[in-house]
Design an enzyme around this catalytic site. Structure first.
Site, PDB file in Angstrom:
ATOM      1  N   TYR A 243       2.108  -2.757  -1.784  1.00  0.00           N
ATOM      2  CA  TYR A 243       1.433  -3.482  -0.716  1.00  0.00           C
ATOM      3  C   TYR A 243       1.326  -2.513   0.460  1.00  0.00           C
ATOM      4  O   TYR A 243       2.344  -1.962   0.901  1.00  0.00           O
ATOM      5  CB  TYR A 243       2.237  -4.705  -0.264  1.00  0.00           C
ATOM      6  CG  TYR A 243       2.253  -5.861  -1.236  1.00  0.00           C
ATOM      7  CD1 TYR A 243       1.084  -6.534  -1.582  1.00  0.00           C
ATOM      8  CD2 TYR A 243       3.464  -6.310  -1.776  1.00  0.00           C
ATOM      9  CE1 TYR A 243       1.110  -7.613  -2.447  1.00  0.00           C
ATOM     10  CE2 TYR A 243       3.496  -7.391  -2.645  1.00  0.00           C
ATOM     11  CZ  TYR A 243       2.323  -8.032  -2.973  1.00  0.00           C
ATOM     12  OH  TYR A 243       2.352  -9.100  -3.834  1.00  0.00           O
ATOM     13  N   ASP A 281      -5.478  -8.187  -4.346  1.00  0.00           N
ATOM     14  CA  ASP A 281      -5.941  -9.573  -4.413  1.00  0.00           C
ATOM     15  C   ASP A 281      -5.150 -10.513  -3.518  1.00  0.00           C
ATOM     16  O   ASP A 281      -5.215 -11.730  -3.679  1.00  0.00           O
ATOM     17  CB  ASP A 281      -5.899 -10.076  -5.860  1.00  0.00           C
ATOM     18  CG  ASP A 281      -4.497 -10.054  -6.454  1.00  0.00           C
ATOM     19  OD1 ASP A 281      -3.619  -9.375  -5.884  1.00  0.00           O
ATOM     20  OD2 ASP A 281      -4.278 -10.695  -7.495  1.00  0.00           O
ATOM     21  N   HIS A 381      -3.053 -12.718  -9.409  1.00  0.00           N
ATOM     22  CA  HIS A 381      -1.725 -12.922  -8.815  1.00  0.00           C
ATOM     23  C   HIS A 381      -1.010 -14.117  -9.460  1.00  0.00           C
ATOM     24  O   HIS A 381      -0.257 -14.833  -8.804  1.00  0.00           O
ATOM     25  CB  HIS A 381      -1.846 -13.134  -7.305  1.00  0.00           C
ATOM     26  CG  HIS A 381      -0.864 -12.314  -6.513  1.00  0.00           C
ATOM     27  ND1 HIS A 381      -1.118 -11.017  -6.135  1.00  0.00           N
ATOM     28  CD2 HIS A 381       0.377 -12.590  -6.036  1.00  0.00           C
ATOM     29  CE1 HIS A 381      -0.089 -10.551  -5.436  1.00  0.00           C
ATOM     30  NE2 HIS A 381       0.832 -11.489  -5.378  1.00  0.00           N
TER      31      HIS A 381
END
Length: 504
Positions: A243, A281, A381
Site C-alpha cells: 500500500y 483496488d 479485494h
C-alpha cells in the site's frame, strides 16, 4: 399448515452447525445463510436458539427475512412465543463453551471457515470475514466458479504422479496456490504471518505475500521461514503486498530496506523480497458493515502493531468501529498509471518484479502490460472494497475473450472466491499462473488447508484426464452459463453512454 415448534426445540439449535432463530413467532433456519450475513455471523449467534424479534425489527423490515431465505428454511411457528426480546431458555455451559475442533476433523476449506466462528474473538472475526455493504461480490466470487462446469476426458491413463511444481515470477514454487496477503495476522494467532511462513516451508516452498499492514515485518517473516526446521530445504519465496503511503518517503524507506538489506539479513545483500504486489483496488476503504458494528475494543488490545505501516489504536466514531477503515487511513488515494508505476519501478532493482494487484477489467489489464508491469492479480479485494464489482473469474474470462494476448505479456494471477481444488483447476485452465488463498490460522492449520486444496486439485486433474499443469486449457471447461456476463470487447461501452455523447 406449518408445524409447531416448542421453545426447547428452538434452543437446541444454537451453534454454527445448526442455527435457528425465531422472528415474529416464526422459526427460521439460518445455518447456510449465516456465514455470509452482512452484519456478521457473531450477531446471529447472539440470538441463535432464541427469539430474535426485537433485535431483528430494530434494523430490518418485517418482510426481509422471507425474501432472503427460501421457503424451505421457514421451519414453522413457535408455540407460545415469548414477548419480543425476552430471553429463551439458556443452553447448558457445555453447549456454549467455544472449543476448537480437532484439526483432523476439518476436511474442507469451508470447515475451517465454520470452525473460526466458534472460537475467534468477535472483533477479529468481524475484521477478517467482513465484506463490503451487501456482500454481493463476496458471494459471487464463489458462486461464479460453481456456474462453470468441467468437461472431463475419460479412458486416459492417469497413473503417473502429478507434480504441482511451477514458477511464480521466475521463483520455483511447490504449487500454483500461494498465500495471499492478510493484515494483522497477530489478531488470529500470536505468531501471525510467521506461522504462515513456517507452513509454506514445510510444504516444500509455497509462495507467501506479506501485507504492508502485517503484524510482523518482512524481515521477521523471511527469518521465520529460513530458521524453521523442515524436511524440505526449498526456500519460501516472500513477496511484498504494497500500500503506498500518503507520505511517499515512508514507502521509499520501506522499499529500500527490503531491496537493499545489510549483509546480516541476507547473503550478498540480496533483496529480502522476490517481488512487489502493488494494491490498486482500495484507494479508499470499503464499507464493511460487520466490522463497523462490532466495538473496536470488543476483543483487541489497546494498540495493534503493524511495523511496516502504522500503529493502530482501535476507536469508535459516528460511522462505527471498523478496524479495516482505521487501518486504511495511511493509504494514498492519488495513485495513477502515469506517475505511480514509473515511480515504483525506479525504486526497485531490475530483478525485482512489479505486479499490479486489483485489476478488474480487460482494459486495465492491457494498461498494466503497457506500463511495464510483470504481472497482474485479478482481484476485487475479496469483495471487501466495492460491492457489485465483477467476480474475479469473470474478469479472467473477459481477458480470454477481449485480449488473450495479455497472457503472453504478463503473468496473470487470480484472488478471491476459491474454496475448492476444482475452482483452482478452472482458474488455471483459463490462463491463470497461480491462485491466492488467504491465510489466517496457526501453522498446522495453514498447512492443512493448503494440503486440502493441493489434494483436491490433483484429484480434479486426474478426473479430467490430465497429469500435468501444462495440459490444462479452456477446452476442459464449459463457461456458457456465465458467458453472457462477460463484455464483448476491451472498449465495450453502454449504449446510453454512446447516445449521451452524440448529444453533446
Amino acid at each position: 399448515m406449518p408445524q409447531t415448534l416448542s421453545p426447547s426445540e428452538l434452543s437446541a439449535h444454537n451453534t454454527v452447525a445448526s442455527l435457528w432463530i425465531a422472528i415474529d413467532g416464526d422459526v427460521y433456519d439460518f445455518t447456510e445463510f449465516a456465514p455470509t450475513h452482512p452484519g456478521g455471523l457473531s450477531v446471529l449467534l447472539q440470538h441463535a436458539g432464541k427469539d430474535g424479534t426485537a433485535a431483528y425489527n430494530a434494523v430490518h423490515s418485517s418482510s426481509l427475512v422471507k425474501s432472503i431465505l427460501p421457503v424451505s428454511k421457514h421451519l414453522g411457528r413457535l408455540s407460545s412465543p415469548p414477548p419480543p426480546g425476552s430471553p429463551s431458555p439458556s443452553p447448558s455451559p457445555r453447549e456454549t463453551t467455544p472449543t476448537k475442533p480437532p484439526l483432523s476433523s476439518l476436511i474442507s476449506v469451508n470447515d475451517f471457515r465454520l470452525a473460526a466462528h466458534t472460537f475467534l474473538p468477535p472483533k477479529t472475526l468481524a475484521f477478517i470475514s467482513s465484506a463490503a455493504t451487501d456482500c454481493h461480490t463476496h458471494r459471487r466470487n464463489s458462486t461464479a466458479y460453481s456456474e462453470i462446469t468441467l468437461r472431463p476426458r475419460v479412458l486416459v491413463d492417469v497413473s503417473a504422479p502429478v507434480s504441482l511444481k511451477t514458477t511464480i515470477l521466475n521463483q520455483p514454487v511447490a504449487s500454483p496456490i500461494f498465500v495471499s496477503p492478510t493484515s494483522l495476522g497477530k489478531t488470529v494467532h500470536p505468531d501471525g504471518e510467521l506461522e504462515i511462513a513456517r507452513a509454506c516451508k514445510e510444504l516444500g516452498g509455497v509462495a507467501q505475500i506479506v501485507s504492508t499492514s502485517a503484524s510482523f515485518s518482512v524481515a521477521d517473516v523471511v527469518r521465520a521461514a529460513a530458521e524453521h526446521p523442515s524436511a524440505s530445504d526449498d526456500p519460501v519465496p516472500i513477496f511484498l503486498q504494497l500500500y503506498v503511503d500518503k507520505h511517499a518517503p515512508n514507502t521509499e524507506a520501506l522499499l529500500h530496506s527490503l531491496t537493499h538489506p545489510d549483509s546480516s539479513s541476507t547473503p550478498n545483500n540480496a533483496p529480502l523480497i522476490k517481488g512487489v504486489f502493488l494494491t490498486v483496488d482500495a484507494p479508499v476503504p470499503g464499507k464493511r458493515e460487520a466490522d463497523e458494528r462490532v466495538s473496536a475494543s470488543a476483543s483487541l488490545p489497546p494498540s495493534t502493531t503493524t511495523p511496516m505501516a502504522t500503529q493502530l489504536t482501535p476507536t469508535t466514531d459516528a460511522r462505527g468501529s471498523a478496524l479495516g477503515r482505521l487501518m486504511a487511513s495511511y493509504i494514498s488515494p492519488s495513485l495513477t498509471w502515469r506517475r505511480t508505476l514509473p515511480w515504483l519501478r525506479a525504486r526497485l532493482p531490475p530483478d525485482v518484479p512489479l505486479v499490479v494487484k486489483g485489476v478488474q477489467t480487460a482494459r486495465d489489464a492491457l494498461r498494466a502490460a503497457d506500463a511495464g508491469a510483470d504481472g497482474i492479480v485479478l482481484s476485487n479485494h475479496g469483495g471487501r472494497s466495492l460491492d457489485t464489482a465483477p467476480a474475479s473469474v469473470l474478469v479472467l474470462l473477459e481477458l480470454q475473450r477481449c485480449c488473450p494476448e495479455v497472457f503472453d505479456r504478463v503473468q496473470v494471477f487470480v484472488e478471491g472466491g476459491v474454496g475448492r481444488g476444482t475452482d483452482v483447476f478452472k482458474a488455471l485452465c483459463l490462463g491463470a499462473r497461480g491462485w491466492a488463498w488467504g491465510g489466517g490460522c496457526f501453522m498446522e492449520g495453514v498447512r492443512r488447508v493448503l494440503e486440502i486444496l493441493n489434494d483436491e486439485l490433483v484429484t480434479t486433474m486426474k478426473m479430467c484426464g490430465v497429469t500435468s499443469l501444462d495440459e490444462l486449457h479452456p477446452g476442459l471447461l464449459n463457461t456458457r452459463a456465465v458467458d453472457h456476463l462477460v463484455p464483448e470487447s476491451v472498449s465495450e461501452e453502454h449504449p446510453y453512454a454512446k447516445w449521451r455523447r452524440s448529444k453533446i
